[in-house]
Design a protein around this motif. Structure first.
Motif, PDB file in Angstrom:
ATOM      1  N   SER A  34     -14.607  73.600  10.477  1.00  0.00           N
ATOM      2  CA  SER A  34     -15.017  73.423   9.093  1.00  0.00           C
ATOM      3  C   SER A  34     -14.783  74.860   8.288  1.00  0.00           C
ATOM      4  CB  SER A  34     -16.663  73.170   9.022  1.00  0.00           C
ATOM      5  OG  SER A  34     -16.981  73.082   7.491  1.00  0.00           O
ATOM      6  N   TRP A  36     -16.658  75.421   5.703  1.00  0.00           N
ATOM      7  CA  TRP A  36     -18.086  75.819   5.164  1.00  0.00           C
ATOM      8  C   TRP A  36     -18.585  77.067   5.665  1.00  0.00           C
ATOM      9  CZ3 TRP A  36     -21.177  72.401   2.227  1.00  0.00           C
ATOM     10  CH2 TRP A  36     -20.538  71.031   1.701  1.00  0.00           C
ATOM     11  N   MET A  47     -19.000  76.217  12.355  1.00  0.00           N
ATOM     12  CA  MET A  47     -19.125  74.860  12.320  1.00  0.00           C
ATOM     13  C   MET A  47     -17.817  73.889  12.494  1.00  0.00           C
ATOM     14  SD  MET A  47     -21.747  72.962   9.675  1.00  0.00           S
ATOM     15  CE  MET A  47     -20.910  73.516   8.135  1.00  0.00           C
ATOM     16  N   GLU A  49     -16.397  70.219  11.853  1.00  0.00           N
ATOM     17  CA  GLU A  49     -16.446  68.809  11.159  1.00  0.00           C
ATOM     18  C   GLU A  49     -16.236  67.604  12.049  1.00  0.00           C
ATOM     19  OE1 GLU A  49     -14.328  68.962   7.584  1.00  0.00           O
ATOM     20  OE2 GLU A  49     -15.257  70.828   6.772  1.00  0.00           O
ATOM     21  N   LYS A  66     -22.682  73.860  16.361  1.00  0.00           N
ATOM     22  CA  LYS A  66     -23.007  73.572  14.947  1.00  0.00           C
ATOM     23  C   LYS A  66     -22.094  72.624  14.388  1.00  0.00           C
ATOM     24  CE  LYS A  66     -25.029  74.872  10.477  1.00  0.00           C
ATOM     25  NZ  LYS A  66     -26.047  75.406   9.977  1.00  0.00           N
ATOM     26  N   ALA A  68     -21.052  69.417  11.292  1.00  0.00           N
ATOM     27  CA  ALA A  68     -21.150  68.740  10.013  1.00  0.00           C
ATOM     28  C   ALA A  68     -20.592  67.346  10.304  1.00  0.00           C
ATOM     29  CB  ALA A  68     -20.368  69.280   8.866  1.00  0.00           C
ATOM     30  N   LEU A 120     -24.780  63.416   4.849  1.00  0.00           N
ATOM     31  CA  LEU A 120     -24.071  64.430   5.461  1.00  0.00           C
ATOM     32  C   LEU A 120     -25.179  65.517   6.074  1.00  0.00           C
ATOM     33  CD1 LEU A 120     -21.580  66.322   6.164  1.00  0.00           C
ATOM     34  CD2 LEU A 120     -21.916  67.364   3.801  1.00  0.00           C
ATOM     35  N   HIS A 122     -26.034  68.891   8.328  1.00  0.00           N
ATOM     36  CA  HIS A 122     -25.502  70.026   9.353  1.00  0.00           C
ATOM     37  C   HIS A 122     -26.545  70.514  10.289  1.00  0.00           C
ATOM     38  CE1 HIS A 122     -22.866  71.942   5.907  1.00  0.00           C
ATOM     39  NE2 HIS A 122     -22.295  70.784   6.262  1.00  0.00           N
ATOM     40  N   LEU A 145     -29.160  71.205   6.487  1.00  0.00           N
ATOM     41  CA  LEU A 145     -28.864  70.601   5.143  1.00  0.00           C
ATOM     42  C   LEU A 145     -28.685  69.015   5.344  1.00  0.00           C
ATOM     43  CD1 LEU A 145     -26.210  71.631   2.686  1.00  0.00           C
ATOM     44  CD2 LEU A 145     -25.219  69.684   4.053  1.00  0.00           C
ATOM     45  N   CYS A 146     -29.064  68.396   4.369  1.00  0.00           N
ATOM     46  CA  CYS A 146     -28.904  66.948   4.113  1.00  0.00           C
ATOM     47  C   CYS A 146     -28.510  66.732   2.681  1.00  0.00           C
ATOM     48  CB  CYS A 146     -30.267  66.231   4.481  1.00  0.00           C
ATOM     49  SG  CYS A 146     -30.381  64.485   4.481  1.00  0.00           S
ATOM     50  N   TRP A 149     -24.185  60.873   0.859  1.00  0.00           N
ATOM     51  CA  TRP A 149     -22.868  60.468   0.991  1.00  0.00           C
ATOM     52  C   TRP A 149     -22.614  59.382   0.381  1.00  0.00           C
ATOM     53  CZ3 TRP A 149     -19.022  63.978   2.298  1.00  0.00           C
ATOM     54  CH2 TRP A 149     -17.832  63.568   2.444  1.00  0.00           C
TER      55      TRP A 149
END
Length: 150
Positions: A34, A36, A47, A49, A66, A68, A120, A122, A145-146, A149
């Protein structure tokens, strides 16, 4: 009234998801790094994806990493999980889900997320814990993170 999906249609959809998952498994996890989070000094991805299909089909590839991931959020007593599809949640197909270990600050993290909707997340994936009294593909821990989506 919402029309219920036929068993044949559901099985075709599940088979298609498995084919896509197998295709993803031929690609290394490194190729899904990712943007990010920056890479570490040693070049390791910060991280990944991933899809729910990848986590379910090849959990060892993401152990301790980690990630996503997008799925259907379900928060309930002893049933916090992220599901592949809404139909899997409705039918309680726990093998098509990962358990969620909600952090103490979950209310703040998830304030924009609606239960039983696509989100989404994390977090750090582990296949070592499967959830409360059910068999799941693994767990997402250290959630930070939430986001909805749509």
């Amino acid at each position: 009234m919402k029309k219920q999906m036929s068993l044949g249609r559901y099985l075709r959809r599940a088979a298609a998801a498995m084919v896509v998952g197998l295709a993803f498994n031929t690609v290394s996890a490194e190729q899904h790094c990712s943007l990010w989070l920056p890479r570490a000094a040693n070049g390791e991805c910060g991280m990944y994806e991933v899809s729910m299909v990848q986590l379910i089909a090849n959990p060892d590839a993401f152990e301790g990493k980690k990630v996503a991931v997008i799925g259907v959020l379900n928060t309930q007593f002893e049933g916090d999980a992220l599901y592949l599809h809404k139909e899997d949640l409705t039918a309680r197909i726990s093998l098509n889900s990962v358990s969620l270990v909600l952090p103490p600050n979950w209310a703040a993290i998830s304030s924009a997320c609606k239960n039983r909707s696509y989100v989404l997340l994390h977090g750090v994936f582990t296949s070592k814990t499967k959830g409360h009294a059910v068999w799941r593909a693994g767990s997402l821990e250290s959630l930070d993170l939430c986001r909805p989506w749509e």
